[in-house]
Motif scaffolding. Structure first.
Motif, short mmCIF file in Angstrom:
data_model
loop_
_atom_site.label_atom_id
_atom_site.label_comp_id
_atom_site.label_asym_id
_atom_site.label_seq_id
_atom_site.Cartn_x
_atom_site.Cartn_y
_atom_site.Cartn_z
N ASP A 35 -3.73 -14.29 -8.82
CA ASP A 35 -3.78 -12.97 -8.18
C ASP A 35 -3.84 -13.12 -6.66
OD1 ASP A 35 -4.73 -12.73 -10.97
OD2 ASP A 35 -5.04 -10.62 -10.45
N ARG A 36 -4.66 -14.04 -6.18
CA ARG A 36 -4.76 -14.24 -4.73
C ARG A 36 -3.42 -14.69 -4.16
NH1 ARG A 36 -9.35 -17.20 -6.18
NH2 ARG A 36 -8.44 -19.11 -5.30
N ALA A 37 -2.73 -15.57 -4.87
CA ALA A 37 -1.43 -16.05 -4.38
C ALA A 37 -0.41 -14.91 -4.32
CB ALA A 37 -0.93 -17.18 -5.26
N LEU A 38 -0.40 -14.07 -5.33
CA LEU A 38 0.53 -12.95 -5.33
C LEU A 38 0.19 -11.93 -4.26
CD1 LEU A 38 0.91 -12.54 -9.19
CD2 LEU A 38 2.70 -13.25 -7.60
N LEU A 39 -1.08 -11.68 -4.06
CA LEU A 39 -1.50 -10.76 -2.99
C LEU A 39 -1.14 -11.33 -1.63
CD1 LEU A 39 -4.94 -9.63 -4.43
CD2 LEU A 39 -2.91 -8.18 -4.15
N ALA A 40 -1.28 -12.63 -1.46
CA ALA A 40 -0.88 -13.26 -0.20
C ALA A 40 0.63 -13.11 0.02
CB ALA A 40 -1.27 -14.73 -0.20
N THR A 41 1.41 -13.19 -1.05
CA THR A 41 2.85 -12.95 -0.95
C THR A 41 3.14 -11.53 -0.50
OG1 THR A 41 3.29 -14.58 -2.68
CG2 THR A 41 5.01 -12.96 -2.25
N VAL A 42 2.42 -10.57 -1.06
CA VAL A 42 2.58 -9.18 -0.64
C VAL A 42 2.30 -9.04 0.86
CG1 VAL A 42 1.62 -6.86 -0.87
CG2 VAL A 42 2.10 -8.22 -2.91
N LEU A 43 1.23 -9.67 1.33
CA LEU A 43 0.90 -9.60 2.75
C LEU A 43 2.01 -10.19 3.61
CD1 LEU A 43 -2.89 -10.61 2.78
CD2 LEU A 43 -1.91 -8.35 3.26
N GLU A 44 2.54 -11.32 3.20
CA GLU A 44 3.60 -11.95 3.99
C GLU A 44 4.84 -11.06 4.03
OE1 GLU A 44 6.17 -16.12 4.20
OE2 GLU A 44 4.32 -16.01 3.00
N GLY A 50 1.53 -4.94 8.72
CA GLY A 50 1.87 -4.10 7.60
C GLY A 50 0.73 -3.22 7.11
N THR A 51 1.11 -2.09 6.54
CA THR A 51 0.17 -1.17 5.91
C THR A 51 0.36 -1.25 4.40
OG1 THR A 51 0.24 0.32 7.81
CG2 THR A 51 -0.61 1.21 5.74
N VAL A 52 -0.73 -1.53 3.68
CA VAL A 52 -0.65 -1.77 2.24
C VAL A 52 -1.51 -0.74 1.51
CG1 VAL A 52 -0.97 -3.45 0.40
CG2 VAL A 52 -0.35 -4.23 2.70
N ALA A 53 -0.94 -0.14 0.48
CA ALA A 53 -1.68 0.79 -0.37
C ALA A 53 -2.15 0.06 -1.62
CB ALA A 53 -0.81 1.97 -0.76
N ASP A 54 -3.41 0.26 -1.98
CA ASP A 54 -3.97 -0.25 -3.23
C ASP A 54 -4.13 0.96 -4.15
OD1 ASP A 54 -5.29 -1.47 -5.28
OD2 ASP A 54 -7.04 -2.07 -4.11
N PRO A 104 -1.50 10.82 -2.46
CA PRO A 104 -1.87 11.52 -1.23
C PRO A 104 -1.39 10.76 0.01
CG PRO A 104 -3.75 10.29 -2.05
CD PRO A 104 -2.65 10.10 -3.05
N ALA A 105 -0.07 10.74 0.19
CA ALA A 105 0.53 10.02 1.32
C ALA A 105 1.89 10.62 1.61
CB ALA A 105 0.67 8.53 1.01
N ASP A 106 2.29 10.54 2.87
CA ASP A 106 3.61 11.02 3.27
C ASP A 106 4.69 10.05 2.81
OD1 ASP A 106 2.47 13.20 4.58
OD2 ASP A 106 2.34 12.14 6.50
N ASP A 107 5.92 10.53 2.82
CA ASP A 107 7.05 9.67 2.50
C ASP A 107 7.08 8.47 3.44
OD1 ASP A 107 7.63 11.74 0.79
OD2 ASP A 107 9.53 12.30 1.74
N ARG A 108 7.41 7.30 2.91
CA ARG A 108 7.63 6.09 3.69
C ARG A 108 6.41 5.73 4.55
NH1 ARG A 108 14.05 6.27 5.43
NH2 ARG A 108 14.84 6.86 3.35
N SER A 109 5.22 5.86 3.96
CA SER A 109 3.99 5.59 4.69
C SER A 109 3.60 4.11 4.72
CB SER A 109 2.82 6.36 4.07
OG SER A 109 2.99 7.75 4.20
N PHE A 110 4.03 3.35 3.70
CA PHE A 110 3.49 2.00 3.49
C PHE A 110 4.59 0.94 3.48
CE2 PHE A 110 0.73 4.93 0.97
CZ PHE A 110 -0.37 4.89 1.82
N ASP A 111 4.21 -0.24 3.95
CA ASP A 111 5.10 -1.39 3.88
C ASP A 111 5.02 -2.08 2.52
OD1 ASP A 111 6.06 -1.57 6.77
OD2 ASP A 111 3.88 -1.53 7.01
N ALA A 112 3.92 -1.90 1.83
CA ALA A 112 3.72 -2.52 0.52
C ALA A 112 2.69 -1.72 -0.26
CB ALA A 112 3.27 -3.98 0.65
N ALA A 113 2.72 -1.91 -1.58
CA ALA A 113 1.74 -1.28 -2.45
C ALA A 113 1.43 -2.23 -3.60
CB ALA A 113 2.24 0.06 -2.99
N VAL A 114 0.19 -2.18 -4.07
CA VAL A 114 -0.20 -2.94 -5.25
C VAL A 114 -0.85 -1.97 -6.23
CG1 VAL A 114 -0.54 -5.05 -3.92
CG2 VAL A 114 -2.50 -3.59 -4.37
#
Length: 213
Positions: A35-44, A50-54, A104-114
């Motif tokens: 999980d940590r490795a995949l989350l690190a991939t998301v960050l990269e 980047g802005t990430v939604a959980d 609860p977010a505008d269109d195109r708000s995030f660079d990534a989401a998990v």
């Protein structure tokens, strides 16, 4: 239930166990190297600013892990009690209460989401709408990591940590989820499966890493 706000049983269950959930699972990523490795991939992939939604963030420990590595993170959860607990524990994370079917977010708000084990509380017919919502709030080229239990069963809980709840956990077929992501405008870039860690429930898990086209 197909309308946003219709998941009252899910909301009540997580409101009921919010404090216990946070106390028991705040450090669960310590025992989940994949999980940590995949989350690190998301960050990269999201980039250094980047802005990430959980999505389905619970008390926010995953969002806090992401924030601790430089991301601006927004945690979204159906349970108001979870978001309250999260704000108290993790002031560096922005929390919003909301439904996966009407984020609860505008269109195109995030660079990534998990979405780690949050789509498992949706009915199968709701998944296309949920994935369309994720696509809406992601910027073009954005990354989406989703995880779930593999199978075709529905497990029901009447009691969770000694508290009365009414909650279903739906297991999913990775091929079906990948197809629905494609239909929603995503390209699945990677799939990873794993067996449970010793401290986890004995279920097989799948992770799909997708790109918003």
């Amino acid at each position: 239930m197909t309308e946003p706000g219709g998941h009252d049983g899910v909301r009540r269950a997580y409101d009921t166990v919010a404090e216990e959930y946070a106390a028991r699972l705040h450090d669960e990523l310590d025992g989940k190297p994949l999980d940590r490795a995949l989350l690190a991939t998301v960050l990269e992939l999201a980039g250094p600013a980047g802005t990430v939604a959980d999505l389905g963030c619970g008390p926010g420990h995953v969002a806090a892990w992401l924030a601790g590595r430089g991301a601006r993170t927004v945690g979204v959860d159906l349970s108001s009690r979870m978001t309250t607990v999260g704000r108290a524990r993790y002031p560096g994370v922005e929390f919003r209460q909301g439904d996966l079917l009407a984020l609860p977010a505008d269109d195109r708000s995030f660079d990534a989401a998990v979405a780690l084990y949050s789509i498992i509380h949706l009915a199968p017919a709701e998944l296309p709408r949920a994935f369309a919502e994720v696509r809406r709030v992601l910027r073009p080229g954005g990354t989406f990591l989703v995880s779930f239990h593999v199978g075709d069963e529905v497990r029901h809980l009447d009691s969770w940590w000694g508290r009365a709840v009414d909650l279903d956990f739906r297991f999913l077929d990775p091929a079906d989820v990948a197809r629905l992501l494609g239909d929603a405008g995503f390209t699945v870039r990677a799939r990873t499966d794993r067996a449970p860690e010793p401290h986890e429930a004995p279920t097989h898990r799948a992770y799909l890493l997708a790109r918003r086209e």
